[in-house]
Each structure stands twice: as C-alpha cells, then as structure tokens.
Write a protein that holds these residues in place. Structure first.
Motif, mmCIF file in Angstrom:
data_model
loop_
_atom_site.group_PDB
_atom_site.id
_atom_site.type_symbol
_atom_site.label_atom_id
_atom_site.label_comp_id
_atom_site.label_asym_id
_atom_site.label_seq_id
_atom_site.Cartn_x
_atom_site.Cartn_y
_atom_site.Cartn_z
ATOM 1 N N THR A 89 0.940 -1.036 -0.042
ATOM 2 C CA THR A 89 0.127 0.051 0.052
ATOM 3 C C THR A 89 0.871 1.254 -0.069
ATOM 4 N N LEU A 90 0.213 2.407 -0.311
ATOM 5 C CA LEU A 90 1.092 3.568 -0.197
ATOM 6 C C LEU A 90 1.668 3.993 1.116
ATOM 7 N N LEU A 94 5.764 4.056 1.538
ATOM 8 C CA LEU A 94 6.410 5.467 2.206
ATOM 9 C C LEU A 94 7.050 5.497 3.248
ATOM 10 N N ALA A 127 4.947 4.295 -6.017
ATOM 11 C CA ALA A 127 3.876 5.082 -5.085
ATOM 12 C C ALA A 127 2.522 5.260 -6.213
ATOM 13 N N GLU A 128 2.844 5.345 -7.174
ATOM 14 C CA GLU A 128 1.636 5.716 -8.144
ATOM 15 C C GLU A 128 0.870 4.291 -8.489
ATOM 16 N N THR A 130 0.995 1.721 -6.354
ATOM 17 C CA THR A 130 0.063 1.171 -5.097
ATOM 18 C C THR A 130 -1.114 2.246 -4.908
ATOM 19 N N ALA A 131 -1.033 3.481 -5.333
ATOM 20 C CA ALA A 131 -2.012 4.516 -5.013
ATOM 21 C C ALA A 131 -3.198 4.396 -5.973
ATOM 22 N N VAL A 142 0.479 12.292 -5.351
ATOM 23 C CA VAL A 142 1.488 11.068 -5.025
ATOM 24 C C VAL A 142 2.984 11.415 -5.359
ATOM 25 N N ALA A 146 5.972 11.282 -2.454
ATOM 26 C CA ALA A 146 7.186 10.788 -2.404
ATOM 27 C C ALA A 146 8.561 11.524 -2.548
ATOM 28 N N GLU A 209 -3.911 9.128 2.602
ATOM 29 C CA GLU A 209 -4.210 7.859 2.179
ATOM 30 C C GLU A 209 -5.963 8.116 2.398
#
Length: 215
Positions: A89-90, A94, A127-128, A130-131, A142, A146, A209
C-alpha cells in the motif's frame, strides 16, 4: 587589470554563442596568461582543480545512466514489481522508505538515495502503482508526497551523523557564542527530533491516504 580580461572573453564568447566549455577555457587561459603565468602552469591549475573536485562530477555520470535506464523501461518495471507484491500500500511503501532514508542518513550514507537516483526512477512509479490515482492531479500529489518523504528522511536523519556539515556548523556557531558542546552531544539530541519527524510524517502519509479514500 589585465587579469580581468577573462571576463571580457567570457562575455564575448557567450554573445557569439560559442561552445560554453571552450569559452570558459579560453577565459581562464586569458586570465592566467595576463597574470604572468606560463601555459603549463595554467594547465596544471586546471588539472589540480579537476582532481580536487572530481567527486562533484560523479553525480553528472550517474544522471545519464539513470536516464538510459528509464528509457529502457525502469519506471515500468518498478511499477510492475510493486503491483505484484501482496499487501503493498502507499502508506507501507512510503513509511518503509522513510525509515530506510533516516537510518541510512544517520550512518552518513546520504548519497545512496535521492531524487535523481531513487525518487524519480523508482519510488514515485511504485507509489503511483500502489495508490492507483484517479486523475493527473492526484498522481502529481502522490509524486510530491514521495519526494517529500525523501526530503524529510534525509533532513532529519543526517543530523544524527556526527561528521555531517550541519552538526559541525552548529558546533562552530555555539562555540563562537561561548557554548561548548561535542558533536556527539548534538547527535544524541537529534535522535528525538528524528523520531518525532518519522512519526509525524508517517501520520501525514496515512491521513493523505485516508482523505483519498474519503473522496
């Protein structure tokens, strides 16, 4: 006064749109010869300056390599790897990167990550992935999160390393004002700040999130 002839050479060279490297070299030669130095001595100074600052040029070698890897699909590969991981997950991605960045910076390894080396080619695409942003604006947020994670991890982690420039700067400033502290003492007091920064930014990531899913 003739020593300043190098400035005139630079102005003339740039006005004529000549090769910048050639212009700078000619300007340095003009200044050196005007100062009474022989050509061999001027070239020797060039070599010494390059040798003293050769580590600065390493980053310029890394950047073309990163660009070539991106052209060969590094970002797409990074997205594919994280998309295939269960439970990714985001916030987990991170927060894990934030912890890695702080710990590595605390050990003095400030150059093993960064915007050019990891954020753009690896962290931002992951990140993209997962988001799964809904639009371009959310994708940009996003990416910004990051990048901010890298900045915060580095900034608050490097202060724990006693040989970093900021610690030495603080020690010198305090010593000038009559306060004697060892670099180790400053590093120890940086640990609670780093822990607080980790907790606060981890909370910011989770709130980001949570707000995304609330929309």
């Amino acid at each position: 006064m003739l020593v300043l002839s190098g400035i005139a050479v630079m102005i003339g060279g740039f006005m004529l749109r000549l090769n910048p490297l050639l212009v700078v070299l000619c300007a340095a030669l003009a200044s050196g010869l005007s100062a009474g130095m022989d050509p061999v001595a001027v070239i020797a100074i060039f070599g010494k300056a390059f040798n003293n600052s050769r580590y600065v040029s390493v980053v310029w070698i890394v950047l073309p390599v990163i660009g070539l890897l991106e052209r060969r699909g590094l970002q797409e590969r990074a997205r594919g790897v994280i998309a295939g991981m269960k439970g990714a997950t985001l916030p987990r991605l991170l927060t894990g990167y934030l912890l890695f960045r702080q710990l590595s910076a605390a050990l003095g390894l400030v150059s093993i990550a960064g915007h050019a080396q990891t954020v753009r080619p690896l962290l931002a695409p992951m990140a993209e992935a997962t988001a799964e942003p809904r639009d371009e604006a959310e994708a940009e947020r996003v990416k910004a999160l990051a990048a901010a994670t890298d900045n915060i991890g580095l900034f608050f982690g490097e202060d724990i390393f006693i040989a970093i420039g900021s610690i030495l700067l603080m020690k010198g400033f305090l010593a000038q004002n009559g306060i004697e502290l060892s670099p180790f003492s400053l590093s120890v007091w940086a640990i609670p700040t780093a822990v607080a920064a980790f907790l606060i930014h981890s909370l910011r990531i989770r709130l980001f999130e949570w707000r995304r899913h609330r929309k």
